[in-house]
Design an enzyme around this catalytic site. Sequence first.
Site, PDB file in Angstrom:
ATOM      1  N   HIS A   1       0.838  -1.137  -0.023  1.00 52.70           N
ATOM      2  CA  HIS A   1      -0.091  -0.026   0.084  1.00 52.70           C
ATOM      3  C   HIS A   1       0.790   1.182   0.036  1.00 52.70           C
ATOM      4  CE1 HIS A   1      -4.016   1.847   1.361  1.00 52.70           C
ATOM      5  NE2 HIS A   1      -3.289   2.723   0.706  1.00 52.70           N
TER       6      HIS A   1
ATOM      7  N   HIS B   1     -10.347   0.409  -0.633  1.00 47.41           N
ATOM      8  CA  HIS B   1     -10.636   1.545   0.337  1.00 47.41           C
ATOM      9  C   HIS B   1     -12.139   1.572   0.974  1.00 47.41           C
ATOM     10  CE1 HIS B   1      -9.656   5.185   2.241  1.00 47.41           C
ATOM     11  NE2 HIS B   1     -10.720   5.394   2.549  1.00 47.41           N
TER      12      HIS B   1
ATOM     13  N   ASP C   1       0.561   2.388   3.828  1.00 48.11           N
ATOM     14  CA  ASP C   1      -0.265   3.630   3.124  1.00 48.11           C
ATOM     15  C   ASP C   1       0.689   4.722   3.202  1.00 48.11           C
ATOM     16  OD1 ASP C   1      -2.179   5.068   2.031  1.00 48.11           O
ATOM     17  OD2 ASP C   1      -3.423   4.907   3.420  1.00 48.11           O
TER      18      ASP C   1
END
Length: 448
Positions: free
Chosen positions: A61, A181, A310
């Site tokens: 990610h 998401h 992320d």
Amino acid sequence: MIVDSVLTNAKAYLNKEIVDCNLAIENGKIFKIGKETHMPKADETINLRNLLVLPGLIDVHVHLRDEGKAYKEDFYTGTAAAAVGGITTVLDMPNNAPVTMSAETLKNRVQIAKRKALVNVGFYSEFPTNSDEVASIVAEGAVAFKLFMACQIGGLNIDDDEALQEAFRKVGELDVSVAVHAEDKAMLMDAEEKLKKTMRHDAAAFLKAHSERVELKAVERLLKISPKTNMHLHFCHITTKPGLDAVVEAKKSGRAVTCEVTPHHLLLSNKDFERYGSLLAMMPPLRSKSHIEALWKGIADGWVDVIGSDHAPHAFEEKSASSIWEVKVGVPGLETTLPLMLTMTRKNRLSLVQVVSLLSEKPAEIFNLTDRGRLEQGKKADLVAIDFNQKFTIDASKFHSKAKYSPYDGWEVQGKPVKTFVNGLLIMDEQEIVAKAGSGGIIRRDRA
Ligand SMILES: [Zn+2]
């Protein structure tokens, strides 16, 4: 035979154990693991002086940006940050400028990455408007698809269940994963508009809009409309107990569902967000203690499959707008994930076995990167050598990422990546990049 290199005096993570050994590398792969006397002759010998050697991390990610968003990050700076953080493979998210959602946009990104990347890079694509184009994107090498449910980013209309089902069928036939998401757009927009009307522009309002129900609704909707078989659904950054419970239920019923949590959702809370403000704005947002504990329990019980950083770099100005609704969400994470998680092993939150599983083995399995993720003969020589005892202070001003800020700035951590090898080549040494731009590899699904 003379191999390319031999790494001596390693304490390597082999099959859940730390073993004193040496590793011979030939043609980018691990050629042999064993005693020094059993090593072949080599062009180069590198003494690892008893450093801990783990399989290189695989971060599934990552937002590497570049192109129209190169002011935030580019393939060189982003993959330099990865190398310094002990990460040897990253999967790049598609919300770029232009959005990666066609064979052509993907091809272009691959060309740019080839010239600049220092680690291995694979690519997600968003769904195209016409799902007939899914096959051509896969043929171009996309590792997986990303579906952003919080607002419209790709070409596929996220409000339309039938369109989603059609797209899911297409990727299912091609055996390609979909990473989502999970925040419900309609519920989120509705809450946001109401709060804006009452002149709410603060962190607490942002938390209220991005409620736990917003996550749960998206998770439940996706589980309902996605095919029960022949499709792998991967939930990015699950942040709440109800969201995780729904994923666990799906797993228990035999669905091919996996999930990720991020370091920031494990280590930071909504209270931190309200205290420090916009820098800590994320989507989904930071949560309360009970949710954080549920995520840790999900890891302990083996329900959480991967930890992903992320990594979402922005220009500093973009993180400091006066209205919380205008602040760009996300923080850089490539350079802090491994030290933070190694530090958590000291606090008995995680074992080293779990660190390797969540950050290397499982990501490789889930995204079909079958030639990586373990230190074994024949696998790619992607590895990170760590000084497990070294304590240091995170200093965001020294990041290789263009985003030189961090919620962890000033945190004391223990466990420092010292050398990173990508496909057998030393890329990072003592936190410095020692290889040329473009030394990394491109991961295409057809070669995975
Ligand atoms: Zn993201």
